[in-house]
Write a protein that holds these residues in place. Structure first.
Motif, PDB file in Angstrom:
ATOM      1  N   UNK D 124      -3.682   0.445   4.738  1.00 60.90           N
ATOM      2  CA  UNK D 124      -2.242   0.411   4.473  1.00 60.90           C
ATOM      3  C   UNK D 124      -1.592  -0.562   5.444  1.00 60.90           C
ATOM      4  N   UNK D 126       1.648  -2.497   4.562  1.00 64.07           N
ATOM      5  CA  UNK D 126       3.008  -2.930   4.251  1.00 64.07           C
ATOM      6  C   UNK D 126       3.969  -2.699   5.425  1.00 64.07           C
ATOM      7  N   UNK D 142       0.037  -3.908   1.520  1.00 59.97           N
ATOM      8  CA  UNK D 142      -0.482  -2.855   0.647  1.00 59.97           C
ATOM      9  C   UNK D 142       0.209  -1.545   0.983  1.00 59.97           C
ATOM     10  N   UNK D 143       0.767  -0.885  -0.032  1.00 53.98           N
ATOM     11  CA  UNK D 143       1.300   0.459   0.115  1.00 53.98           C
ATOM     12  C   UNK D 143       0.463   1.398  -0.730  1.00 53.98           C
ATOM     13  N   UNK D 144       0.500   2.683  -0.398  1.00 52.95           N
ATOM     14  CA  UNK D 144      -0.332   3.663  -1.097  1.00 52.95           C
ATOM     15  C   UNK D 144       0.525   4.842  -1.530  1.00 52.95           C
ATOM     16  N   UNK D 146       0.180   8.743  -3.324  1.00 53.28           N
ATOM     17  CA  UNK D 146      -0.623   9.840  -3.885  1.00 53.28           C
ATOM     18  C   UNK D 146       0.356  10.689  -4.685  1.00 53.28           C
ATOM     19  N   UNK D 164       8.700   4.451  -7.274  1.00 52.11           N
ATOM     20  CA  UNK D 164       8.258   3.718  -6.098  1.00 52.11           C
ATOM     21  C   UNK D 164       8.103   2.229  -6.389  1.00 52.11           C
ATOM     22  N   UNK D 168       9.253  -0.742  -3.933  1.00 55.18           N
ATOM     23  CA  UNK D 168       8.253  -1.578  -3.259  1.00 55.18           C
ATOM     24  C   UNK D 168       8.155  -2.966  -3.912  1.00 55.18           C
TER      25      UNK D 168
END
Lengths: 298, 298, 298, 298
Positions: D124, D126, D142-144, D146, D164, D168
């Motif tokens: 991760x 970002x 990179x964002x994640x 769940x 999101x 983003x």
């Protein structure tokens, strides 16, 4: 000068009173006490700019429920705490419309886990009502968001809440987070409700974007539980109790800055309070008895 | 008088030195310093009754590895820490025979979880060797026990270890537990090895039956990591730093007794140190490189 | 010939009946049916060697409680299931003396987790009675062991139970484990009690040392819950339902051997049944209402 | 007629071929085979409406990496699998711009946990790039996310991803989910990549809103891992292998509908494959060696 650290309006007022002449009145601030279900409740209203400046918090209402006696586990302590928190919340909640409950904080770090833990005890109904509107007609739509941790998402809590608010279009956001208290005795023994919104993560030292009506476009009700005491604040209090007032605040700050002070059984306490808050939210939003919540959430 | 709380022999010696004239020598105690893999190692030997009485600990050798620089994460810091802990352990371990590694403490309570976490990084081989002795001929038989928490077992750690020692018949027990330190700077930055055994749970305030050669019938090597500072001890040090020496120790003790002081990122620190210790044990017991441990434990 | 796999005496008897002439009587075996709390209970007694040979299980009593209707969640279904399991257990338990409850299986592998999960709902009292015998005079001493997984301990369950039995000296061991059933409909819908002991891990395909009066020196009451169906057994039943009887059993066995068949919501089902069993044990051992268990275990 | 259930384009093509004359060509579909890092890769392109109709999947490219030999754990099997998945991904990923990686599925339900588990192995970046753009200049943001489970959020995965995405503003969404396979041998042994997006939860039987370019406004790369076989599909295959073709498909469907078939060690397999996928994503997005990922993610 050394700035004692607190997220509680109640304590900000105490700190002001300690530094000022006891006889003077704090302008722009109103305080009142009551009891609910046997638990003391203090209400501090910050009315205007003078109050904001004196207490360092935005104007609005701050309700502090003192759950110290909760831990004596006398008869009905849990049910009474739920009704105390739920009853106070009810007065702050709009009568209708969907609600988004946001559990802030890091589930894997005990003193920061109260938000996600409370979220786990909230009755989630939005999807049920959408799927079977007639069957679930008696319920208010509630969705739940657990924002997670910046390091594992790359996204600020404020961003992800904003994103979901646009999808869910709630009438109210309820945001739950851990706070820092000044007094050891208030840790895991106090719940603060406020209609001013919240800055996520302030309890454990990371300031992020605010969650409030300005940033989200809907009213934000904040629920905070102090789970840590800043160790420099604890040390400063200790020195002052011992009669020392001219200590080096900056050095103190620096030497203790990566420490936190918590109760030994913080894990159990945070779990128990999370459940009180989750059930209190259900109490305020749904027309349910505590037994019914138990059955629905098991 | 207020008794400052420490589980580290190194600190017991410091406390003695602070209270005594600096010029006097501590009888029955020998101390020495060295370095291993760049990390400072202090060895305190308690030689006789005079030493036992002065430091309040049983006679034997106490090695303290100072991992403060571990957290700077310089090149190879992990590998060097494993070799430092493993190298010191190797000198204390009998050359042959099966080993039982015991992870003491409560996995669900972060500062108490270092024992179970270390156990998770120990290479378990006893059952493999029993099943395929030829194939695993190069390994030393190692079994692992996680004793769990008295409240969820009803059995003292000392009892359950005794029970398993009779079944496994190890040549050595290695017991890992959380400790209390006096100094904030040593928390999660120090590993103490000692050949004297251990009293489980002393780090977080519950004294239970000892694990040592007398109670188990085999040598017991203790590995301890300070993960908390007693908050009354922290307060007393703070007052003394500020020049106050005639404070009310008893009141101090009482007012802070249910608190603990930990680093803010205790969860991560305990996980990382648990791995260093588990791998250090593998380093001492098996003929393996760290890469090979990674492959076998993934 | 293909050997259908089952751990339930009830099903072993069914299999015998299917293979034999329906008119013949099974010698050395007695069966009876009853109801408790609305749930059907079948009792199979294996009386002698003839019965042992016919059913492939040691002599003793096997009680099977059919909880199929549990999942309809009708009023009081949980309380009735606890009383059904607890009532049947009570008849098999000696009137006095300490009890060791053993949760067998791997908590991290859902269909194998029913033992550890049930253990979590057992009221642990041994240490409380030891510490305050007068205060806890009304309770029976109960200790709990979770044996863990061979791969992470290096110790067979039978060994570690033996070790603890020598320390705790119980009058009875109650061992809980996952079983394999032949019938999909019985998975997570049946509880088998037997006074013959248990072979840990048989439900998921690993045979280990037996836990019974011979190996432990005390009576062993086994509680088993089928959580998987062997996929080859399922396939064989399916072929036979379709009228095919001369299939290649060995090939079938081989092609499906590393698979298991479980309900889609196995996680929830195993959790719920674990609680029924833990509470059922409390019902049999302690003089408590279910409400009181809730309060003590929260 | 009984509809065999599969989420793999490869298997949809096989099913078509089984039902059709082997000599006929499937119109609107192109297939090709290659190898990467020793693992076989099959590419199926659905080119037009004829192909969509024949295979029941939207047009686009479907790459299936066969990791069967992964479980033999030969030298470098992990690194090779990461490079195989990562290399195939790289060809599908735009050269620049932020990426949002979405782990779909229920972490608490093993066969559904591959999405969240893979997300845990994604680097991760970002927030790091936002905070220190110069220091992290070499990384791609990179964002994640769940998405969690509908029952505990009240929000469909598609809604929360949409929310999101608006915050983003990624150039690409990579969505990871569990799938259902038709063949036991493909379970936990296959990774399907496709540029067509994904319908979350289809692997375990709940259809929800699609994640694709139409619904999200950005390209969606789907990564799917079959973790279950539908038990009715398994049964139907078994009957056909035994030469029975005129069985009652509906009855079969109904009698087995709440069952799933998984490998016995599904927990370990899902964990291992989650790591392969997370690292494969890092391989495709960042300029890093596997060693460096280990260091950054530990």
């Amino acid at each position: 000068m050394f700035q004692k650290r607190t997220d509680l309006a109640l304590e900000a007022r105490e700190l002001w009173q300690e530094s000022a002449e006891k006889t003077s009145r704090l302008p722009g601030v109103k305080a009142a006490k009551q009891r609910q279900e046997g638990y003391p409740v203090t209400r501090v209203d910050i009315l205007d700019e003078r109050g904001e400046e004196a207490l360092g918090k935005p104007r609005g209402s701050y309700l502090t429920i003192d759950l110290t006696t909760f831990w004596q586990r006398k008869p009905d302590f849990f049910e009474r705490a739920v009704r105390a928190v739920g009853g106070q919340l009810k007065a702050l909640v709009p009568a209708e419309g969907p609600v988004l409950v946001v559990g802030l904080g890091n589930r894997a770090m005990t003193p920061d886990a109260v938000g996600p833990l409370a979220a786990d005890s909230v009755l989630v109904t939005r999807h049920l009502i959408a799927a079977q509107p007639r069957h679930f007609a008696g319920f208010r739509p509630v969705a739940v968001q657990r924002t997670g941790v910046l390091g594992t998402t790359g996204v600020e809590s404020a961003e992800s809440v904003r994103g979901l608010v646009e999808q869910v279009e709630p009438a109210l956001v309820i945001a739950i987070d851990a706070l820092a208290s000044r007094r050891v005795g208030r840790v895991c023994a106090t719940v603060q409700l406020s209609d001013t919104g919240i800055i996520p993560g302030s309890g454990v030292g990371n300031h992020r974007g605010a969650l409030n009506r300005e940033t989200l476009g809907v009213p934000v009700l904040a629920i905070g539980v102090p789970t840590v005491v800043d160790s420099a604040t604890l040390a400063a209090d200790l020195l002052e109790e011992s009669g020392i007032t001219d200590y080096d605040g900056e050095a103190l700050q620096k030497s203790r800055q990566n420490l936190m002070v918590t109760p030994r059984d913080i894990d159990q306490q945070v779990r128990d309070l999370g459940k009180v808050i989750g059930y209190g939210i259900n109490w305020a939003l749904q027309d349910l008895e505590i037994d019914e919540m138990n059955a629905l959430l098991s």
